[in-house]
Design an enzyme around this catalytic site. Structure first.
Site, PDB file in Angstrom:
ATOM      1  N   ASP A 121       5.972   1.925   6.861  1.00  0.00           N
ATOM      2  CA  ASP A 121       4.693   1.232   6.701  1.00  0.00           C
ATOM      3  C   ASP A 121       3.855   2.066   5.742  1.00  0.00           C
ATOM      4  O   ASP A 121       3.262   3.055   6.129  1.00  0.00           O
ATOM      5  CB  ASP A 121       4.005   1.094   8.051  1.00  0.00           C
ATOM      6  CG  ASP A 121       2.579   0.550   7.951  1.00  0.00           C
ATOM      7  OD1 ASP A 121       2.194   0.068   6.877  1.00  0.00           O
ATOM      8  OD2 ASP A 121       1.849   0.633   8.949  1.00  0.00           O
ATOM      9  N   GLU A 157      -5.181   1.849   2.589  1.00  0.00           N
ATOM     10  CA  GLU A 157      -5.093   0.690   3.479  1.00  0.00           C
ATOM     11  C   GLU A 157      -5.293   1.118   4.925  1.00  0.00           C
ATOM     12  O   GLU A 157      -5.982   0.461   5.691  1.00  0.00           O
ATOM     13  CB  GLU A 157      -3.726   0.007   3.316  1.00  0.00           C
ATOM     14  CG  GLU A 157      -3.622  -1.378   3.972  1.00  0.00           C
ATOM     15  CD  GLU A 157      -3.067  -1.384   5.389  1.00  0.00           C
ATOM     16  OE1 GLU A 157      -2.993  -2.452   5.986  1.00  0.00           O
ATOM     17  OE2 GLU A 157      -2.727  -0.292   5.930  1.00  0.00           O
ATOM     18  N   GLU A 158      -4.689   2.253   5.274  1.00  0.00           N
ATOM     19  CA  GLU A 158      -4.676   2.689   6.681  1.00  0.00           C
ATOM     20  C   GLU A 158      -6.059   3.073   7.200  1.00  0.00           C
ATOM     21  O   GLU A 158      -6.271   3.187   8.401  1.00  0.00           O
ATOM     22  CB  GLU A 158      -3.722   3.878   6.862  1.00  0.00           C
ATOM     23  CG  GLU A 158      -2.256   3.561   6.564  1.00  0.00           C
ATOM     24  CD  GLU A 158      -1.618   2.605   7.568  1.00  0.00           C
ATOM     25  OE1 GLU A 158      -2.293   2.182   8.516  1.00  0.00           O
ATOM     26  OE2 GLU A 158      -0.441   2.273   7.374  1.00  0.00           O
ATOM     27  N   HIS A 174       0.813  -1.215   0.000  1.00  0.00           N
ATOM     28  CA  HIS A 174       0.000   0.000   0.000  1.00  0.00           C
ATOM     29  C   HIS A 174       0.848   1.267   0.000  1.00  0.00           C
ATOM     30  O   HIS A 174       1.873   1.353   0.675  1.00  0.00           O
ATOM     31  CB  HIS A 174      -1.049  -0.004   1.112  1.00  0.00           C
ATOM     32  CG  HIS A 174      -0.545   0.097   2.516  1.00  0.00           C
ATOM     33  ND1 HIS A 174      -0.368   1.310   3.143  1.00  0.00           N
ATOM     34  CD2 HIS A 174      -0.218  -0.840   3.418  1.00  0.00           C
ATOM     35  CE1 HIS A 174       0.051   1.095   4.390  1.00  0.00           C
ATOM     36  NE2 HIS A 174       0.159  -0.199   4.581  1.00  0.00           N
ATOM     37  N   HIS A 234       3.635   4.029  12.422  1.00  0.00           N
ATOM     38  CA  HIS A 234       2.542   4.938  12.782  1.00  0.00           C
ATOM     39  C   HIS A 234       3.032   6.057  13.707  1.00  0.00           C
ATOM     40  O   HIS A 234       2.332   6.477  14.618  1.00  0.00           O
ATOM     41  CB  HIS A 234       1.366   4.182  13.422  1.00  0.00           C
ATOM     42  CG  HIS A 234       0.606   3.358  12.427  1.00  0.00           C
ATOM     43  ND1 HIS A 234      -0.749   3.191  12.475  1.00  0.00           N
ATOM     44  CD2 HIS A 234       1.013   2.685  11.335  1.00  0.00           C
ATOM     45  CE1 HIS A 234      -1.143   2.431  11.467  1.00  0.00           C
ATOM     46  NE2 HIS A 234      -0.081   2.107  10.755  1.00  0.00           N
TER      47      HIS A 234
END
Lengths: 329, 339
Positions: B169, B197-198, B59, B308
């Site tokens: 990420d 995606e998140e 992603h 994150h």
């Protein structure tokens, strides 16, 4: 039928690891269905021909379990839950891995009982070292509850009644019905306990005209239990709602009519929490009419789940009758 | 270095254009056909008449912020896009919009705090982005409602093999996928760089629906917490211990046959590998796995510390081992590995 139930419930098969129980069911139903195949998620999809419309029955093969995430230097295993587990009912219980390894669930020292959480628990397989343990079990292996089937006469107790009792009912119904009123897709689904996953993809592939999930449900008939109007021994339950589904009213009325016509006792079920494969089936593609027949079950998601045998026998008659009765919506 | 470019690209969920640009530029002639779908997924298509259809997915989107109102004083209120921890927001540099307007997430100085405030987490409702504007009008000349912000983090080397940067990420997964796409394979390969995606695995599902792959490999930058304060049995992955294979997470049970083949390849080619030892959190794999009649999937991750947050960290050795393992897996499909 009790022997079939014993075989099916005692079989190993936590979510994602349903291959053993799938092979058992395949062998049981082979003479009674026209076709069978296993799909990409491991669902066993059997077709028994009989009519133009397609009806899908879903009974999930998977059971709750514990997945090994770490092996420490003294050979103790840490785990994550597969499905909804309660630490209170795990403590002191035993788990069984696919290769036959048995483990005991123990706990770290606790200041108070309310501190008991899943991450305080571990599995002891009797290994003295990490190497000992890893010779038997490795990270990612999943243990199922280990508890044998017991026939209490009217009532039956075992691990994995949820939902192997539904699998047994579906198997038995396939054996009973000679000429169904539909093309019957009997689907023994996977990964229900972790999110109704098998039923979702199976329903997509089949696109049935009608979907019926077979599962267990909770009861309100034990001392100081939850308030719920479902009891053992009052017949199979016709579900009205749970967290995953509002059963299609026409399907519920159809099921009730079938039960009345055949003189099968039934009860209505309103389940506050929990879900069933019907939730996934109903929302497939442009929507599919869906209902649920549940078997009342005490102590769900423990190693000792209890059902009433007369409910089971009536359940077989009920499912067989649905297979033989055309749904007109 | 592509990982650096990807890490520094501006691309919160729903605003992945700059990442798409970096990827199409970097891969140039290595990818003949690019598709972009309605959600913004970028798909590298390498078609073949033989073999299975394999989807690789990573992603492009990252966690970020979105401007939700502009005060009279010129300060910007904001909402989170994706799972950011309120506690990591205070006093960070951010950039807003594609013009990269610089801002600072402000907080009351310690001198001005009441004693009880010093022990409290400053929540989102008490935070704002300060872009140095003196009035609403001045601020509106630079930013507008709905503009995204991301952390202003420079990519850098901490040692020869450990790098830091924002949004590994899943820019690490994007970089792995890009490396893999530089080679040719004797089966149909779809390299899907997914969006959103998140905020709910949204891009991957529609991509898989359209592509109908026979199997899929999801490439991730995943949590790594081999750190003080966590017991060894609580580690999810460890930095430097090789690619992490997911057996199960909150969204998916990975295909055992694919896991088995990856284990075999790692063993035979002496590539270190580990299992992701936590099953919380989901990934694009869940959505792909549940598409149409079901797609067998596996997830291979580069372990990343501090995901994150404004800055994450990874080992380039893990990264290279991941690229190698994925390529070997694809060669194995060429050699006849089927499900």
């Amino acid at each position: 039928m009790k022997e079939l139930i014993r075989k099916v419930v005692e079989c190993y098969g936590p979510s994602g690891n349903e291959h053993v129980v799938r092979e058992l069911i395949k062998a049981e139903i082979a003479p009674f269905v026209d076709e069978m195949h296993v799909d990409n998620l491991g669902n066993l999809i059997a077709l028994k021909r009989g009519g133009e419309k397609k009806i899908m029955f879903a009974a999930h093969m998977d059971e709750i379990g514990v997945m090994v995430t770490h092996v420490d230097k003294h050979g103790f295993l840490r785990f994550y839950p597969v499905g909804g587990l309660n630490p209170l009912t795990l403590l002191g219980n035993r788990v069984l891995f696919e290769n036959g390894t048995v483990g005991v669930i123990g706990s770290e020292k606790l200041e108070a009982q309310k501190d008991l959480t899943l991450n305080k628990l571990f599995v002891d397989i009797g290994a003295a070292t990490k190497e000992d343990a890893e010779a038997k079990v490795k990270i990612g292996d999943v243990g199922a509850m280990s508890r044998e089937f017991v026939d209490l006469g009217t009532r039956l107790v075992s691990k994995a009644m949820d939902a192997r009792i539904a699998c047994a009912i579906l198997i038995e119904a396939l054996k009973t019905v000679a000429k169904p009123a539909y093309d019957v897709y009997a689907v023994f689904t996977t990964q229900e306990e972790v999110g109704l996953r098998g039923a979702r993809v199976a329903a997509y592939g089949i696109t049935p005209d009608l979907g019926i999930a077979l599962d267990v449900t909770r009861t309100g008939d034990t001392p100081s239990s939850i308030t719920m109007d479902v009891s053992l021994g009052k017949g199979p339950a016709v579900k009205i709602r749970d967290s995953s589904v509002l059963c299609t009213p026409a399907v519920r009325r159809f099921m009730e009519q079938v039960a009345k016509d055949k003189g099968i006792p039934y009860q209505l079920e309103v389940l506050e929490a929990g879900g069933t494969d019907a939730g996934a089936i109903q929302l497939t593609k442009g929507g599919i009419p869906a209902g649920v027949m549940s078997i009342a079950c005490r102590y769900v998601h423990t190693a000792s789940e209890m059902v009433d045998f007369s409910d089971v026998e009536h359940g077989v008659k009920f499912v067989a009758a649905i297979m033989e009765t055309a749904y007109t919506g | 270095m592509l990982l650096k470019e990807l890490s520094q690209a501006f691309g919160p969920s729903g605003c992945e254009g700059e990442v798409r640009e970096v990827l199409t530029q970097a891969l140039g002639a290595a990818v003949g056909v690019w598709q972009k779908d309605a959600l913004g997924n970028l798909i590298a298509v390498k078609e073949s008449t033989r073999g299975p259809k394999v989807m690789l997915a990573a992603h492009m989107d990252e966690c970020g912020l979105m401007v939700s109102s502009i005060d009279k004083s010129g300060l910007l209120r904001f909402r989170k896009v994706g799972g950011l921890d309120d506690r990591v927001l205070v006093s960070k540099h951010v950039v807003i919009g594609s013009k990269r307007v610089a801002g600072v997430i402000g907080a009351k100085a310690i001198h001005l705090q009441k004693p009880e405030e010093r022990n409290q987490v400053i929540t989102l409702s008490n935070l704002y982005i300060d872009i140095g504007a003196k009035s609403k009008e001045e601020a509106e000349r630079l930013v507008k409602l709905g503009d995204y912000a991301v952390f202003a983090t420079e990519f850098g080397y901490l040692s020869e093999s450990v790098v830091k940067g924002k949004s590994f990420d899943d820019r690490a997964g994007c970089a792995v996928l890009a490396e893999v796409l530089r080679e040719e394979y004797a089966f149909t390969l779809y390299g899907a760089f997914t969006v959103q995606e998140e905020i709910g695995l949204r891009g991957a599902g529609v991509a898989a629906y359209a592509l109908e792959p026979d199997m899929a490999v999801v490439l991730e930058g995943t949590t790594c917490n081999d750190l003080p304060g966590s017991e060894e049995h609580g580690y999810c992955t460890s930095l430097g211990s090789g690619p992490a294979i997911t057996i199960m997470d909150a969204s998916v049970v990975c295909d055992k046959r694919m896991i088995g083949e990856l284990e075999r390849l790692a063993r035979e080619h002496n590539i270190p590998m580990q299992y992701k030892r936590s099953i919380t959190g989901g990934s694009d794999a869940g959505r792909i796995n549940q598409t149409k009649s079901g797609v067998p999937v596996v997830v291979i991750s580069v372990p990343c510390r501090y995901i994150h947050s404004p800055v994450s960290m990874l080992s380039l050795k893990d990264f290279e081992h991941t690229v190698k393992l994925v390529k070997l897996f694809l060669r194995s499909i060429e050699g006849g590995f089927v499900l």
